[in-house]
Scaffold this motif. Structure first.
Motif, short mmCIF file in Angstrom:
data_model
loop_
_atom_site.label_atom_id
_atom_site.label_comp_id
_atom_site.label_asym_id
_atom_site.label_seq_id
_atom_site.Cartn_x
_atom_site.Cartn_y
_atom_site.Cartn_z
N GLU A 105 7.80 8.92 7.24
CA GLU A 105 7.61 8.76 6.06
C GLU A 105 8.97 8.00 5.00
N ILE A 106 9.87 8.83 5.34
CA ILE A 106 11.47 8.61 4.68
C ILE A 106 11.85 7.53 5.19
N LEU A 107 11.38 6.91 6.33
CA LEU A 107 11.44 5.44 6.12
C LEU A 107 10.63 4.37 6.10
N THR A 108 9.40 4.48 5.23
CA THR A 108 9.44 3.95 5.08
C THR A 108 9.34 3.77 3.36
N ILE A 109 9.47 4.71 2.88
CA ILE A 109 9.97 4.68 1.07
C ILE A 109 11.44 4.32 0.94
N VAL A 110 12.63 4.46 2.42
CA VAL A 110 13.55 3.67 1.84
C VAL A 110 13.49 2.13 2.28
#
Ligand SMILES: [Mg+2]
Length: 271
Positions: A105-110
């Motif tokens: 999820e963090i990678l998608t947002i980044v």
């Protein structure tokens, strides 16, 4: 009889600064084991990095990885402590308690918010890239890259534009922490949250309050130290101690690293 729980940082606390050894702490660790006092490792390290250490030290208790963003709960422990697994993630030999967003999820947002920012994340690096910018061995770099809930970013140009990026992340309940070499994207959580979560599990199992002890040496340990009954501040190699107005009645370990850890744990248990 009073129930205790001991929470500890690793680098510069249980492990020596210079050689990462825990040898001098072993008598105190054996004493905790003999008294059935849980020893919970709390670090910025990854699960892959910490699992090996727990095995070496024969620790069967939960441990906290990536600065409090994920907690590893061994399956036998979960069974013994009768923990509700409905909100946990099954990871084979253990359950994971995420304290916020998982790394996917963090990678998608980044990615969606990167814009013109010049950073490069671990997800975009090869093992060789990580070795080149950290000096880690191949094995250590591989373990550091196996992340559950945080993403380190290498940000050139002194982090130009990082404040604006941090504001964007805030919308998603993520934060951008500046470390020594990297900026870290992680959920809005910290070591203190994880300590409180685990204490609540121990207290409900014991049906009594638990006297909590935590040991740490630096800023990212402060919230953990403030979340417990007895805080132990470890000296830096130069003999100085971190200080903070919010710390009350804290103990100062007499020596840095594993040797100081041993003395401080014994002193904290006697109090
Ligand atoms: Mg430390």
């Amino acid at each position: 009889m009073t129930k205790f729980a001991v929470f500890t940082d690793l680098d510069g606390t249980l492990l020596n600064h210079h050689d990462y050894s825990y040898q001098d702490a072993l008598p105190a660790i054996a004493n905790l084991r003999a008294r059935h006092i849980p020893l919970i490792l709390v670090s910025s390290k990854t699960r892959a990095e910490m699992a090996h250490l727990c095995q070496e030290l024969d620790i069967q208790d939960p441990y906290v990885c990536e600065n409090g963003s994920v907690i590893v709960l061994p399956k036998p422990w979960v069974q013994q402590f009768n923990v509700d697994t409905s909100t946990l993630t099954d990871a084979g030999e253990c359950w994971l308690a995420f304290r916020g967003a998982a790394r996917d999820e963090i990678l998608t947002i980044v990615k969606a918010n990167k814009g013109e920012c010049p950073f490069v994340g671990f997800a975009d690096m090869t093992v060789e890239d990580v070795i080149a910018c950290t000096g880690l061995s191949h094995e250590a770099a591989t373990k550091a890259m196996q992340r559950d809930a945080t993403e380190p970013l290498l940000w050139p140009q002194d982090g130009a534009g990082s404040e604006e990026f941090a504001r964007k992340l805030g919308v998603y309940n993520l934060q951008l922490l500046k470390g020594g070499r990297f900026y870290h994207v992680m959920a809005n959580c910290d070591k203190g949250d994880s300590v409180r979560y685990l204490l609540s599990l121990y207290q409900s199992y014991y049906g009594a309050s638990v006297h909590s002890i935590a040991l740490g040496d630096s800023q990212n340990d402060l919230k953990m130290l403030k979340a417990v009954d007895t805080a132990v501040v470890m000296p830096h190699p130069d003999g100085s101690y971190m200080s903070d107005k919010g710390l009350i009645g804290e103990l100062h370990a007499p020596y840095p690293g594993a040797k100081g850890w041993r003395y401080a744990v014994e002193q904290a248990l006697q109090q």
